[in-house]
Design an enzyme around this catalytic site. Structure first.
Site: not given
Ligand SMILES: NC(=O)c1ccc[n+]([C@@H]2O[C@H](COP(=O)([O-])OP(=O)(O)OC[C@H]3O[C@@H](n4cnc5c(N)ncnc54)[C@H](OP(=O)(O)O)[C@@H]3O)[C@@H](O)[C@H]2O)c1
Length: 270
Positions: A52, A57, A168, A199-200, A241, A250
């Site tokens: 994704d 980005y 999404q 999600p995290l 990640s 994950n």
């Molecule tokens: N449509 C939208 O408006 C929108 C908005 C936000 C996000 N998104 C999409 O959704 C994806 C995911 O959301 P997000 O990046 O906001 O948040 P997320 O995936 O919930 O969390 C990412 C954070 O958690 C850490 N992490 C990942 N796996 C982990 C684990 N098993 N244990 C502990 N920490 C962990 C990562 O660090 P490390 O990389 O160091 O592991 C990073 O700092 C984004 O990358 C993007 O593609 C879309």
């Protein structure tokens, strides 16, 4: 990996890799390319086939890195989602944005193309006309939206010539806005995918119920939080990640089996 049905045909992995912060944040950071590319290759080696990204980005550099990584593989083995920014959803702008994304991704089609955020000024009918054109032209396989509330989502469904594939949204164990506003129930009734982003986040991993259930199963809090999402009908998720071990962790959420009682406990958290 568990598969979910796409409206309009085909399937998608329930867990994909989010690529926010790959290639930079709001703007490109080319100094991290080697590490970011290695992280995408690590994910592929683990088994990830669903990615994704978005034109927003790193101003397109996240898409570019994914394109570079996928060059070494069979394109049809992968499912690529990208998103058009709300500043580019006038008819001609949207067509041009899609062409730029295709170029960045070094591909001739996008599996799922999303309107990243709704616009307050541009009529949705104009943007959806462009999306319909892109499907007919074979440049995108599925049309979706992101951050759409229920009335807007219903309008998008009406305006889409093909079954709208996904919304999404921000959704996790502790963030239930889209459950409360009726979006998730509507998607499940219509067979539309709900892609849970972040999600995290929201301190999900530190929550004592999440931790206690994780301990019971000898797994991690992240695995519990991700499994809670994907055991729900039509829900998929895209944890980000850059770290190989956390990517692996994950990915492993897929095989965690939560009891009905544990799911109930998690349901009650928000
Ligand atoms: N449509 C939208 O408006 C929108 C908005 C936000 C996000 N998104 C999409 O959704 C994806 C995911 O959301 P997000 O990046 O906001 O948040 P997320 O995936 O919930 O969390 C990412 C954070 O958690 C850490 N992490 C990942 N796996 C982990 C684990 N098993 N244990 C502990 N920490 C962990 C990562 O660090 P490390 O990389 O160091 O592991 C990073 O700092 C984004 O990358 C993007 O593609 C879309």
């Amino acid at each position: 990996m568990q598969q979910k049905q796409l409206p309009g045909g085909g399937t998608i992995d329930a867990i994909g890799l989010g690529l926010w912060d790959f290639g930079g944040g709001d703007s490109p950071d080319y100094g991290r390319d080697d590490a970011d590319l290695a992280a995408i290759h690590n994910a592929i080696a683990i088994g990830y086939r669903h990615f994704d990204t978005a034109e927003y980005y790193a101003s397109g550099h996240s898409e570019e890195l994914l394109g570079r990584a996928l060059r070494d593989y069979q394109r049809s083995d992968f499912f690529v989602t990208t998103k058009v920014s709300p500043s580019h959803i006038r008819y001609d702008d949207l067509l041009a944005a899609c062409d730029r994304s295709l170029q960045h991704l070094q591909t001739d089609y996008i599996d799922l193309y999303l309107i990243h955020w709704p616009s307050e000024t541009i009529p949705l009918s104009e943007s959806m006309r462009a999306m319909n054109h892109l499907v007919a032209a074979g440049k995108i396989r599925h049309v979706g939206v992101s951050n759409f509330d229920l009335p807007l989502l219903q309008e998008a469904v009406r305006l889409c010539d093909t079954p709208l594939a996904a919304n999404q949204v921000h959704y996790n164990v502790l963030h239930r806005e889209y459950m409360q506003n009726g979006v998730i129930t509507y998607c499940q009734a219509q067979g539309i995918l709900v892609t849970a982003y972040s999600p995290l986040l929201d301190n999900v991993l530190a929550h004592k119920t999440v931790q206690a259930i994780a301990q019971q199963h000898n797994v991690t809090g992240a695995q519990v939080a991700l499994q809670w999402l994907i055991q729900q009908p039509q829900v998929i998720t895209i944890p980000k990640s850059s770290n190989r071990l956390r990517q692996q962790e994950n990915w492993g959420a897929d095989t965690v089996v939560l009891s009905a009682e544990e799911i109930d406990q998690l349901n009650q958290l928000a």
